[in-house]
Design an enzyme around this catalytic site. Structure first.
Site, PDB file in Angstrom:
ATOM      1  CE  LYS A  44      -6.428  -4.147  11.526  1.00  0.00           C
ATOM      2  NZ  LYS A  44      -5.447  -5.067  10.915  1.00  0.00           N
ATOM      3  CE  LYS A  45      -9.407  -5.858  10.028  1.00  0.00           C
ATOM      4  NZ  LYS A  45      -9.130  -7.250   9.680  1.00  0.00           N
TER       5      LYS A  45
HETATM    6  N1  C2G Z   1      -4.491 -11.591   1.222  1.00  0.00           N
HETATM    7  C1  C2G Z   1      -4.312 -11.909  -0.111  1.00  0.00           C
HETATM    8  N2  C2G Z   1      -5.392 -12.225  -0.898  1.00  0.00           N
HETATM    9  C2  C2G Z   1      -6.639 -12.223  -0.374  1.00  0.00           C
HETATM   10  C3  C2G Z   1      -6.839 -11.916   0.986  1.00  0.00           C
HETATM   11  C4  C2G Z   1      -5.734 -11.595   1.774  1.00  0.00           C
HETATM   12  O1  C2G Z   1      -3.181 -11.892  -0.634  1.00  0.00           O
HETATM   13  N3  C2G Z   1      -7.659 -12.521  -1.188  1.00  0.00           N
HETATM   14  C5  C2G Z   1      -3.328 -11.236   2.038  1.00  0.00           C
HETATM   15  C6  C2G Z   1      -3.391  -9.800   2.562  1.00  0.00           C
HETATM   16  O2  C2G Z   1      -2.993  -8.880   1.557  1.00  0.00           O
HETATM   17  C7  C2G Z   1      -2.437  -9.849   3.724  1.00  0.00           C
HETATM   18  C8  C2G Z   1      -2.585 -11.311   4.212  1.00  0.00           C
HETATM   19  O3  C2G Z   1      -3.249 -12.042   3.176  1.00  0.00           O
HETATM   20  O4  C2G Z   1      -1.104  -9.626   3.282  1.00  0.00           O
HETATM   21  C9  C2G Z   1      -3.397 -11.381   5.492  1.00  0.00           C
HETATM   22  O5  C2G Z   1      -4.643 -10.760   5.246  1.00  0.00           O
HETATM   23  P1  C2G Z   1      -5.475 -10.138   6.452  1.00  0.00           P
HETATM   24  O6  C2G Z   1      -5.676 -11.162   7.472  1.00  0.00           O
HETATM   25  O7  C2G Z   1      -6.661  -9.452   5.878  1.00  0.00           O
HETATM   26  O8  C2G Z   1      -4.436  -9.109   7.044  1.00  0.00           O
HETATM   27  P2  C2G Z   1      -4.672  -7.659   7.529  1.00  0.00           P
HETATM   28  O9  C2G Z   1      -5.797  -7.649   8.516  1.00  0.00           O
HETATM   29  O10 C2G Z   1      -4.740  -6.759   6.345  1.00  0.00           O
HETATM   30  O11 C2G Z   1      -3.315  -7.374   8.317  1.00  0.00           O
HETATM   31  O12 C2G Z   1       0.095  -5.290  10.050  1.00  0.00           O
HETATM   32  C10 C2G Z   1      -0.932  -5.650   9.185  1.00  0.00           C
HETATM   33  C11 C2G Z   1      -2.063  -6.174   9.984  1.00  0.00           C
HETATM   34  O13 C2G Z   1      -1.663  -7.290  10.713  1.00  0.00           O
HETATM   35  C12 C2G Z   1      -3.320  -6.385   9.222  1.00  0.00           C
END
Ligand code: C2G
Length: 130
Positions: A44-45
């Site tokens: 993904k990244k």
């Molecule tokens: N989150 C949040 N507030 C933040 C940072 C993150 O509410 N300041 C939430 C994100 O919206 C997400 C969760 O924490 O619901 C996990 O964040 P990430 O690790 O960035 O997840 P992501 O890489 O977006 O997930 O199927 C989805 C994938 O697994 C990717």
């Protein structure tokens, strides 16, 4: 019994992660968390998370709001994870707003507001700069 499911990488665990897990849990009885695998993140990244998947799984399993964890191997498998864990509600942060509406025939899809001013990227930037 109302099962809640959510997904994320949860790299360099911070208060935004904790807030969404607490709020997700408050919507039901059991919270199940799919933690994105290292390989999924790389696809993904184009970079690996700071913490390896086994450590990210252990951290999330250790949070008191979390009842069960599993490794999310592919973004396209959400429907099968939802069925496997008999989820009633899918919770996602609002950075994913609208992206999972196609699953709403299967589960109640809820987007929660992200915690402002904190992210894994900003934590990494601060550490780099000191
Ligand atoms: N989150 C949040 N507030 C933040 C940072 C993150 O509410 N300041 C939430 C994100 O919206 C997400 C969760 O924490 O619901 C996990 O964040 P990430 O690790 O960035 O997840 P992501 O890489 O977006 O997930 O199927 C989805 C994938 O697994 C990717």
């Amino acid at each position: 019994m109302r099962n809640i499911i959510t997904f994320g990488t949860f790299d360099v665990f911070h208060v935004g992660h904790l807030n969404i897990l607490r709020r997700a849990k408050s919507l039901g009885d059991r919270l199940i968390v799919g933690v994105s695998s290292d390989a999924l993140n790389f696809r993904k990244k184009n970079r690996y998370p700071i913490y390896v998947e086994q450590d990210r799984l252990s951290i999330i399993q250790g949070i008191r709001y979390v009842d069960d964890v599993f490794l999310e191997e592919s973004l396209e498998l959400k429907a099968s994870y939802i069925k496997k864990y008999a989820a009633d509600v899918l919770v996602m942060g609002d950075d994913w707003q609208g992206k999972f509406d196609s699953l709403s025939s299967l589960v109640n899809v809820v987007y929660l507001q992200r915690t402002p001013s904190v992210s894994t990227t900003s934590v990494i930037e601060v550490i780099k700069s000191v």
